[in-house]
Design an enzyme around this catalytic site. Structure first.
Site, PDB file in Angstrom:
ATOM      1  N   TYR A 220      -6.947 -22.114   2.276  1.00  0.00           N
ATOM      2  CA  TYR A 220      -6.655 -21.913   0.664  1.00  0.00           C
ATOM      3  C   TYR A 220      -5.125 -22.060   0.478  1.00  0.00           C
ATOM      4  O   TYR A 220      -4.435 -21.042   0.886  1.00  0.00           O
ATOM      5  CB  TYR A 220      -6.974 -20.472   0.132  1.00  0.00           C
TER       6      TYR A 220
ATOM      7  N   LEU B 223     -19.284 -13.905 -10.092  1.00  0.00           N
ATOM      8  CA  LEU B 223     -19.015 -14.322 -11.631  1.00  0.00           C
ATOM      9  C   LEU B 223     -19.106 -15.773 -11.954  1.00  0.00           C
ATOM     10  O   LEU B 223     -18.665 -16.365 -12.910  1.00  0.00           O
ATOM     11  CB  LEU B 223     -17.658 -13.814 -12.316  1.00  0.00           C
TER      12      LEU B 223
ATOM     13  N   ARG C 199     -17.619 -18.198 -10.519  1.00  0.00           N
ATOM     14  CA  ARG C 199     -16.075 -18.568 -10.716  1.00  0.00           C
ATOM     15  C   ARG C 199     -15.751 -18.602 -12.043  1.00  0.00           C
ATOM     16  O   ARG C 199     -14.911 -19.284 -12.440  1.00  0.00           O
ATOM     17  CB  ARG C 199     -16.109 -20.048 -10.318  1.00  0.00           C
ATOM     18  N   GLY C 200     -16.221 -17.602 -12.663  1.00  0.00           N
ATOM     19  CA  GLY C 200     -15.455 -17.245 -14.151  1.00  0.00           C
ATOM     20  C   GLY C 200     -16.452 -17.517 -15.146  1.00  0.00           C
ATOM     21  O   GLY C 200     -16.508 -17.030 -16.346  1.00  0.00           O
TER      22      GLY C 200
ATOM     23  N   SER D 255     -18.279 -14.744 -16.685  1.00  0.00           N
ATOM     24  CA  SER D 255     -17.277 -13.515 -16.692  1.00  0.00           C
ATOM     25  C   SER D 255     -17.281 -12.940 -18.332  1.00  0.00           C
ATOM     26  O   SER D 255     -16.886 -11.972 -18.470  1.00  0.00           O
ATOM     27  CB  SER D 255     -16.114 -14.166 -16.324  1.00  0.00           C
TER      28      SER D 255
HETATM   29  N1  LIG Z   1     -17.358 -18.609   2.065  1.00  0.00           N
HETATM   30  C1  LIG Z   1     -17.270 -19.212   0.794  1.00  0.00           C
HETATM   31  O1  LIG Z   1     -17.667 -20.394   0.977  1.00  0.00           O
HETATM   32  C2  LIG Z   1     -16.352 -19.001  -0.493  1.00  0.00           C
HETATM   33  C3  LIG Z   1     -16.486 -19.684  -1.365  1.00  0.00           C
HETATM   34  C4  LIG Z   1     -15.716 -19.425  -2.810  1.00  0.00           C
HETATM   35  C5  LIG Z   1     -15.052 -18.218  -2.674  1.00  0.00           C
HETATM   36  N2  LIG Z   1     -15.211 -17.458  -1.561  1.00  0.00           N
HETATM   37  C6  LIG Z   1     -14.324 -16.051  -1.407  1.00  0.00           C
HETATM   38  O2  LIG Z   1     -14.805 -15.415  -2.695  1.00  0.00           O
HETATM   39  C7  LIG Z   1     -13.708 -14.562  -3.457  1.00  0.00           C
HETATM   40  C8  LIG Z   1     -14.400 -14.684  -4.732  1.00  0.00           C
HETATM   41  O3  LIG Z   1     -14.803 -15.915  -5.190  1.00  0.00           O
HETATM   42  P1  LIG Z   1     -14.603 -16.537  -6.728  1.00  0.00           P
HETATM   43  O4  LIG Z   1     -13.231 -16.508  -6.986  1.00  0.00           O
HETATM   44  O5  LIG Z   1     -15.206 -17.601  -6.847  1.00  0.00           O
HETATM   45  O6  LIG Z   1     -15.514 -15.326  -7.481  1.00  0.00           O
HETATM   46  P2  LIG Z   1     -15.420 -14.931  -9.040  1.00  0.00           P
HETATM   47  O7  LIG Z   1     -15.397 -13.349  -9.007  1.00  0.00           O
HETATM   48  O8  LIG Z   1     -16.937 -15.599  -9.377  1.00  0.00           O
HETATM   49  O9  LIG Z   1     -14.688 -15.998  -9.910  1.00  0.00           O
HETATM   50  C9  LIG Z   1     -13.466 -15.655 -10.200  1.00  0.00           C
HETATM   51  C10 LIG Z   1     -12.914 -15.957 -11.480  1.00  0.00           C
HETATM   52  O10 LIG Z   1     -13.649 -15.456 -12.357  1.00  0.00           O
HETATM   53  C11 LIG Z   1     -12.756 -15.305 -13.417  1.00  0.00           C
HETATM   54  N3  LIG Z   1     -12.756 -13.923 -14.222  1.00  0.00           N
HETATM   55  C12 LIG Z   1     -12.698 -13.405 -15.347  1.00  0.00           C
HETATM   56  N4  LIG Z   1     -12.816 -12.244 -15.308  1.00  0.00           N
HETATM   57  C13 LIG Z   1     -12.727 -11.666 -14.182  1.00  0.00           C
HETATM   58  C14 LIG Z   1     -12.945 -10.195 -13.680  1.00  0.00           C
HETATM   59  N5  LIG Z   1     -13.054  -9.272 -14.515  1.00  0.00           N
HETATM   60  N6  LIG Z   1     -12.652 -10.134 -12.305  1.00  0.00           N
HETATM   61  C15 LIG Z   1     -12.620 -11.163 -11.449  1.00  0.00           C
HETATM   62  N7  LIG Z   1     -12.550 -12.481 -12.014  1.00  0.00           N
HETATM   63  C16 LIG Z   1     -12.631 -12.747 -13.369  1.00  0.00           C
HETATM   64  C17 LIG Z   1     -11.101 -15.393 -12.821  1.00  0.00           C
HETATM   65  O11 LIG Z   1     -10.511 -16.372 -13.590  1.00  0.00           O
HETATM   66  P3  LIG Z   1      -9.139 -15.974 -14.122  1.00  0.00           P
HETATM   67  O12 LIG Z   1      -8.128 -15.663 -13.211  1.00  0.00           O
HETATM   68  O13 LIG Z   1      -8.895 -17.316 -14.979  1.00  0.00           O
HETATM   69  O14 LIG Z   1      -9.363 -15.075 -15.352  1.00  0.00           O
HETATM   70  C18 LIG Z   1     -11.432 -16.072 -11.335  1.00  0.00           C
HETATM   71  O15 LIG Z   1     -11.166 -17.196 -11.576  1.00  0.00           O
HETATM   72  C19 LIG Z   1     -12.845 -15.864  -3.492  1.00  0.00           C
HETATM   73  O16 LIG Z   1     -11.510 -15.358  -3.694  1.00  0.00           O
HETATM   74  C20 LIG Z   1     -12.813 -16.207  -1.760  1.00  0.00           C
HETATM   75  O17 LIG Z   1     -12.094 -15.197  -1.058  1.00  0.00           O
HETATM   76  C21 LIG Z   1     -15.976 -17.706  -0.365  1.00  0.00           C
END
Ligand SMILES: NC(=O)c1ccc[n+]([C@@H]2O[C@H](COP(=O)([O-])OP(=O)(O)OC[C@H]3O[C@@H](n4cnc5c(N)ncnc54)[C@H](OP(=O)(O)O)[C@@H]3O)[C@@H](O)[C@H]2O)c1
Length: 334
Positions: free
Chosen positions: A56, A209, A211-212, A215
């Site tokens: 990352y 979420l 990826r937002g 959300s």
């Molecule tokens: N194993 C794998 O293949 C894999 C793949 C992807 C991710 N991951 C891990 O999983 C974690 C979570 O995945 P993700 O970031 O895609 O998840 P997510 O929680 O579905 O999406 C995060 C996005 O949602 C938005 N968002 C809006 N409201 C939110 C709220 N209340 N809380 C949190 N986010 C909000 C944020 O955008 P804004 O900041 O623009 O508001 C952020 O960019 C990653 O950080 C990573 O560590 C693992």
């Protein structure tokens, strides 16, 4: 903060984990000071599980977490459990060039991660994508050697299919499978979740979420940088995006009736799926974190769950969860 066991063999972890990826990569610009403040606020709120990957931002995310931990009070630092993914190969332009799960590579990745994070062990270590050229027994076996040496505490998996999960579990104790799971990504329910449950392996759910997208904050006119994952994700394109945002509006009605937010409904739904499923929320700002934590106070009764199911039935999303080439790397989709 409530805690749950991470599978039969893993540590006790907070009911929500913090995914730190977006603080370094894939979702456009992030604010470093706000990222560190968000990690501190998460620890303060009782979150113990911090998820990262060495790729990352090519080490950026691990160095950021290391910095945040060093600046945190000792008690907070000690409560942090670090979940680290390895294996993705990058180039200086930020390109992606496959995965490496060979035992020597595993140990090399770990050596660098320990330095960048500034810790003497990693709590859960996992390959990000199963390397199709290396039997999972060899990759997991190398992590098991790191466990024996004390550099790693527990072995995880990521985006592995049911058969791979079984082979890995026959090689060494596996704490959890990290995999995408949300109202609009329910593929694991068919074969993978039954397998992890049978084996006593937890699920750390990402993309809760989407990826937002679900959300409640994402709008169709949002401008995305070329290196933002969502600029290429099928679910965020044209007609697919319009359709998917209409699902969000249906969820918003339910959220408003309950006096909560769309994101809280989406996170609470994943929490409601079982004690063995730990959502990793991708908050990178304190206000988003506060919203996500609020989901733990939301109770969904049978009527709420039925209304959610009607608003977003299984398979309702338009578009795959990754672009075609990346779908090819998902052992979980075979
Ligand atoms: N194993 C794998 O293949 C894999 C793949 C992807 C991710 N991951 C891990 O999983 C974690 C979570 O995945 P993700 O970031 O895609 O998840 P997510 O929680 O579905 O999406 C995060 C996005 O949602 C938005 N968002 C809006 N409201 C939110 C709220 N209340 N809380 C949190 N986010 C909000 C944020 O955008 P804004 O900041 O623009 O508001 C952020 O960019 C990653 O950080 C990573 O560590 C693992």
């Amino acid at each position: 903060m409530r805690t749950v066991p991470l599978g039969n063999t893993g540590p006790q972890v907070s009911r929500l984990g913090l995914g730190c990826m977006g603080m370094s990569a894939l979702y456009g610009e992030a604010d470093r000071a706000e990222s560190v403040a968000t990690i501190h606020a998460a620890l303060e709120a009782g979150i113990t599980l911090l998820d990262t990957g060495d790729f990352y931002g090519m080490g950026h995310n691990e160095m950021l977490i290391g910095e945040a931990l060093r600046a945190a009070p000792a008690a907070r630092r000690e409560q942090a459990l670090l979940s680290v993914k390895f294996g993705a190969l990058r180039d200086p332009d930020g390109g992606w060039s496959g995965y490496d799960g060979r035992p020597a590579a595993v140990k090399n990745f770990a050596a660098y991660s320990l330095q960048r994070l500034g810790v003497d062990h990693i709590d859960v270590y996992r390959i990000a994508r199963v390397d199709p050229d290396v039997p999972i027994e060899e990759t997991v076996g190398a992590v098991a050697e790191l466990v024996e040496q004390g550099y790693v505490r527990h072995i995880g998996l990521s985006e592995a299919g049911a058969e791979t999960v079984r082979r890995a579990a026959a090689t060494a104790p596996i704490s959890d499978l990290q995999i995408e799971y949300s109202l609009i990504s329910r593929g694991i329910e068919r074969d993978i979740l039954p397998a992890t449950r049978e084996l006593g392996i937890a699920v750390t759910a990402y993309g809760v979420l989407s990826r937002g997208l679900i959300s409640g904050h994402f709008t169709a006119d949002r401008q995305l940088a070329a290196n933002d994952f969502r600029a290429h994700s099928p679910r965020f394109q044209g007609e697919n995006l319009r359709h998917n945002l209409s699902l969000v509006e249906a969820l918003r009605k339910i959220a408003e009736e309950k006096g909560v937010t769309v994101a809280q409904i989406a996170i609470a739904w994943v929490v409601s799926r079982g004690e063995d499923i730990v959502p990793l929320v991708g908050a990178r700002r304190r206000d988003r974190l506060t919203e996500a934590l609020g989901a733990l106070d939301v109770t969904l009764d049978e009527a709420d769950l039925a209304a959610i199911e009607e608003a977003v039935p299984e398979g309702a999303a338009a578009g795959e969860r990754y672009p075609e080439a990346q779908m090819g790397h998902l052992d979980s989709e075979r």
